[in-house]
Scaffold this motif. Structure first.
Motif, short mmCIF file in Angstrom:
data_model
loop_
_atom_site.label_atom_id
_atom_site.label_comp_id
_atom_site.label_asym_id
_atom_site.label_seq_id
_atom_site.Cartn_x
_atom_site.Cartn_y
_atom_site.Cartn_z
N LEU A 356 0.81 -1.22 0.00
CA LEU A 356 0.00 0.00 0.00
C LEU A 356 0.85 1.27 0.00
CD1 LEU A 356 -2.77 -1.04 2.55
CD2 LEU A 356 -2.86 -1.11 0.06
N LYS A 357 2.10 1.16 0.43
CA LYS A 357 2.95 2.34 0.47
C LYS A 357 3.17 2.90 -0.93
CE LYS A 357 7.54 3.88 1.91
NZ LYS A 357 8.83 3.47 2.51
N PRO A 358 2.87 4.18 -1.15
CA PRO A 358 3.06 4.77 -2.49
C PRO A 358 4.50 4.61 -2.95
CG PRO A 358 1.77 6.26 -1.11
CD PRO A 358 2.28 5.17 -0.21
N CYS A 390 13.02 -0.46 2.07
CA CYS A 390 12.96 -0.51 0.60
C CYS A 390 13.18 -1.93 0.08
CB CYS A 390 14.00 0.43 0.00
SG CYS A 390 13.50 2.17 0.02
N HIS A 391 14.07 -2.66 0.71
CA HIS A 391 14.34 -4.03 0.26
C HIS A 391 13.09 -4.90 0.39
CE1 HIS A 391 16.44 -7.84 -0.32
NE2 HIS A 391 15.86 -8.27 0.78
N LEU A 392 12.43 -4.83 1.52
CA LEU A 392 11.22 -5.63 1.71
C LEU A 392 10.11 -5.16 0.78
CD1 LEU A 392 11.18 -5.97 5.61
CD2 LEU A 392 11.84 -7.68 3.93
N GLN A 393 10.03 -3.87 0.53
CA GLN A 393 9.03 -3.37 -0.40
C GLN A 393 9.27 -3.90 -1.81
OE1 GLN A 393 8.98 0.88 -0.97
NE2 GLN A 393 6.87 0.89 -1.75
N LYS A 453 -4.70 2.01 -5.58
CA LYS A 453 -4.09 2.51 -4.35
C LYS A 453 -2.86 3.35 -4.65
CE LYS A 453 -6.82 0.20 -1.52
NZ LYS A 453 -7.75 0.88 -0.56
N GLN A 454 -2.16 3.03 -5.75
CA GLN A 454 -0.90 3.69 -6.05
C GLN A 454 -1.05 4.99 -6.84
OE1 GLN A 454 2.27 2.99 -5.23
NE2 GLN A 454 1.83 1.13 -4.07
N LEU A 455 -2.09 5.07 -7.66
CA LEU A 455 -2.25 6.22 -8.56
C LEU A 455 -3.35 7.14 -8.05
CD1 LEU A 455 -1.96 4.31 -11.94
CD2 LEU A 455 -0.22 5.71 -10.85
#
Length: 699
Positions: A356-358, A390-393, A453-455
């Motif tokens: 969910l994180k942009p 960032c790695h896990l994302q 969710k991203q846009l």
């Protein structure tokens, strides 16, 4: 001496060394050591390790000292053989006793001794397979002695060498009151042995290992492990894994160590099985199915049933390793539709913040830390604050895309009665017959919800803003993966499989049509169009062909980069107008990352080629041959900088690869890549002729 006598002598040498050196320190099976006794035991273990290491190195030297030692050993060997002494039984019995001692340094050294024994037996060719099989049985016995009722098996073991009942009796007694630390120690030894033999040229050892450990994994009582891993006693009330993880935050807690070593072993085993490319091996396929089915249980054991314990430092490591395991398993062709659906649900359950994180708001890598490290952290006021995410994302998003795209491209019939067979009313799937598949609908639905969710919600107000939003998102997406090369090319290659709309380009006059705004295939085509992504990828490299060359010659990324370039070049040559007409605004170009890498072949680097120099690099015979192709060939007006920069980069890359290949300096045969680049060069020449003619007409 016969081969069998030599084998016995090797075993007796090991037994005499270990038994006589360690027996004074473990005679009473001490679980708690005084500082002085702990020191003495560590010294004894170090002596054993160095001695076996020396034997391994001297196997081919046959020094006088070694011959004399063997002569003494032969005498003791005959004495012990008269009693039918089972050497390996007592070697393992002594060392697993040491693994029970509550001292991490002692356990570590004891594990190293077991690993060096495996190296010695492998080098001498003395029944290495027996040692591995007995070690696997030790693992089963250790787990069986932790209040679990199941029978360890000797299935697949060469029981002709040893008395299985005697081995079970001796080792089981030694493993009485074993803990999860003991189990973790045996698992660590097995993983270390695998790491060592992977570097060995003898594939037979790897096959024996995989077969033995696979048999062990199939025999373990996975369905009965829940209660014991949670740490409850028979007379204690049942408590959840969430309570265990929250109330037992010590990363050295035995069950935490066990779970960490178990996941490490499974990751290494899956990687090895995939590398071996086992075809038709029923045992290995069965093990992969077991591990696939274990994924929900492992996530629950490590992170809590609802993922409520992810704020713990150790849980970040678990999340990383579990994602790595799932990613490796996801490349198995045998995975069914239901597995991908299940994993998507698990991602939403255990990794929601990363999905969910942009992407545009992803944290940059701290300047004072190692780029690419999975767990970057800092200390402030004595407290550990936020591990780098960032790695896990990247891992979570890649696995999400992998599952969604696999569902979209799933072949064969799926369950028509599945809950996913009902079309989602918010999607417009068009008239293509293959969209009737429920797996395709599920995959597209997942992509649609994620992109929502991203846009921004108002991205489709007008087509110009829509185009800019697509480009900005694609750029941010690439920038997220640019710092991790192995995942970068995995995700780039995955995006080549996204569904593409038959409408290659949207038109302003059709933008008001509701069908266009709601067609997810249309949106995915514009966001992840392979030609556009390739242009943006080159822009992220600042169109530096040396960076591409560095990727190509790297042992880690060479194959994946070459595969990606080959696929992209074929797509570009078949959709030339998309490559020529691509354009972005200056703001997007200025926001590219600073991905700079230095190639080791600086002397062979070539300057970029200007538009006027395209004719110079094209062979004369190709110029003549391509003249006929220009007749009747549809040309396209160039859009400017992206096409020019991309063309110069690829033509410079071709020149460098040719130079290296001509000097036999390229690490593999690049002829197929050069052939694709030559075709690209031909099209550039045609385009240059068209631009020249057009300029002449307008002037």
């Amino acid at each position: 001496m016969s081969a069998g006598d030599e084998s016995s002598c090797d075993y007796s040498r090991l037994y005499l060394l270990i038994h006589e050196t360690l027996l004074p320190h473990i005679e009473f099976e001490m679980i708690v050591l005084t500082k002085e006794k702990e020191k003495d035991l560590l010294i004894a273990l170090s002596q054993v390790f160095r001695k076996i290491q020396m034997w391994t190195c001297e196997l081919d030297e046959n020094s006088d000292e070694d011959v004399a030692e063997k002569a003494t050993c032969e005498k003791r060997c005959l004495e012990l053989q008269s009693y039918g002494h089972p050497y390996l039984t007592y070697i393992l019995a002594d060392l697993v006793t040491v693994l029970k001692i509550d001292c991490q340094y002692v356990q570590h050294l004891a594990g190293n001794v077991l690993v060096i024994i495996a190296e010695f037996l492998a080098a001498s060719g003395r029944k290495w397979n027996i040692f591995i099989q007995l070690l696997c049985i030790c693992l089963e016995l250790a787990i069986a002695n932790i209040s679990i009722s199941f029978a360890p098996s000797t299935a697949g073991a060469d029981v002709s060498y040893f008395d299985s009942s005697s081995f079970f009796a001796v080792v089981s007694l030694k493993l009485k009151n074993a803990t999860w630390t003991t189990v973790a120690g045996i698992i660590r030894v097995l993983r270390s042995i695998l790491k060592n033999i992977k570097q060995d040229c003898e594939n037979q050892l790897v096959e024996i290992y995989v077969h033995s450990i696979s048999s062990c994994i199939l025999n373990l009582p996975w369905d009965s492990l829940d209660g014991n891993i949670l740490g409850q006693k028979d007379d204690a009330p049942r408590r959840g894994i969430e309570s265990f993880l929250i109330n037992n935050v010590d990363e050295n807690e035995p069950r935490v160590i066990f779970l960490g070593n178990l996941i490490q072993l499974l990751c290494s085993l899956v990687e090895q099985i995939i590398f071996m490319q086992v075809k038709g091996g029923s045992l290995e396929c069965s093990v992969l199915r077991i591990i696939v089915n274990l994924i929900p249980k492992l996530l629950s054991w490590c992170l809590g049933k609802q993922g409520d314990c992810v704020n713990m430092p150790v849980s970040e490591y678990f999340r990383h390793k579990l994602l790595m395991l799932m990613i490796r398993l996801s490349f198995q062709n045998c995975l069914e539709y239901s597995i991908f659906v299940s994993w998507l649900q698990l991602l939403h359950q255990f990794y929601p913040e990363f999905l969910l994180k942009p992407i545009a708001e992803s944290e940059s890598v701290p300047k004072d830390s190692l780029e690419g490290s999975p767990f970057l952290s800092g200390i402030s006021d004595g407290e550990l604050y936020g591990m780098h995410s960032c790695h896990l994302q990247r891992q979570a998003i890649f696995l999400f895309l992998r599952c969604s795209i696999s569902l979209i491209n799933q072949k064969g019939e799926t369950d028509k009665h599945s809950e996913y067979a009902t079309p989602n009313s918010c999607l417009t799937f068009g008239s293509s017959s293959d969209l009737d598949s429920c797996s395709r609908k599920k995959g597209l639905s997942e992509l649609h919800k994620w992109l929502q969710k991203q846009l921004p919600n108002d991205m489709i107000v007008d087509y110009r803003r829509y185009w800019g939003t697509c480009i900005n998102f694609s750029t941010a997406f690439l920038q997220l993966f640019m710092h991790e090369d192995d995942l970068l090319f995995k995700v780039l290659f995955e995006l080549l499989s996204v569904p593409l709309s038959t409408e290659e380009k949207f038109h302003e006059e059709n933008w008001a049509c509701q069908d266009v705004k709601e067609n997810i295939v249309f949106h995915v085509s514009n966001i992840f169009n392979p030609v556009h992504i390739f242009h943006l990828f080159l822009a992220e490299l600042h169109y530096d062909h040396e960076v591409l060359l560095d990727y190509l010659i790297s042992k880690d990324t060479g194959v994946s980069c070459a595969e990606y370039l080959l696929r992209c070049l074929r797509i570009i040559c078949n959709s030339w107008h998309l490559f020529v007409e691509f354009s972005v605004n200056e703001q997007t170009i200025s926001q590219t990352s600073c991905k700079k890498r230095k190639t080791i072949f600086d002397a062979d680097s070539q300057p970029r080629l200007s538009s006027a120099s395209v004719m110079d690099v094209l062979p004369s015979r190709e110029k003549e041959r391509r003249k006929g192709d220009e007749i009747g060939c549809k040309h396209y007006k160039t859009s400017g900088q992206p096409f020019k920069e991309g063309k110069d980069c690829l033509l410079s890359l071709k020149k460098s690869v040719e130079n290296l290949h001509g000097k036999n300096l390229f690490p593999y045969n690049p002829e197929v890549l050069l052939k694709r680049l030559t075709r690209f060069q031909e099209l550039c020449f045609i385009q240059w002729n068209y631009d020249q003619a057009r300029t002449a007409r307008t002037s």
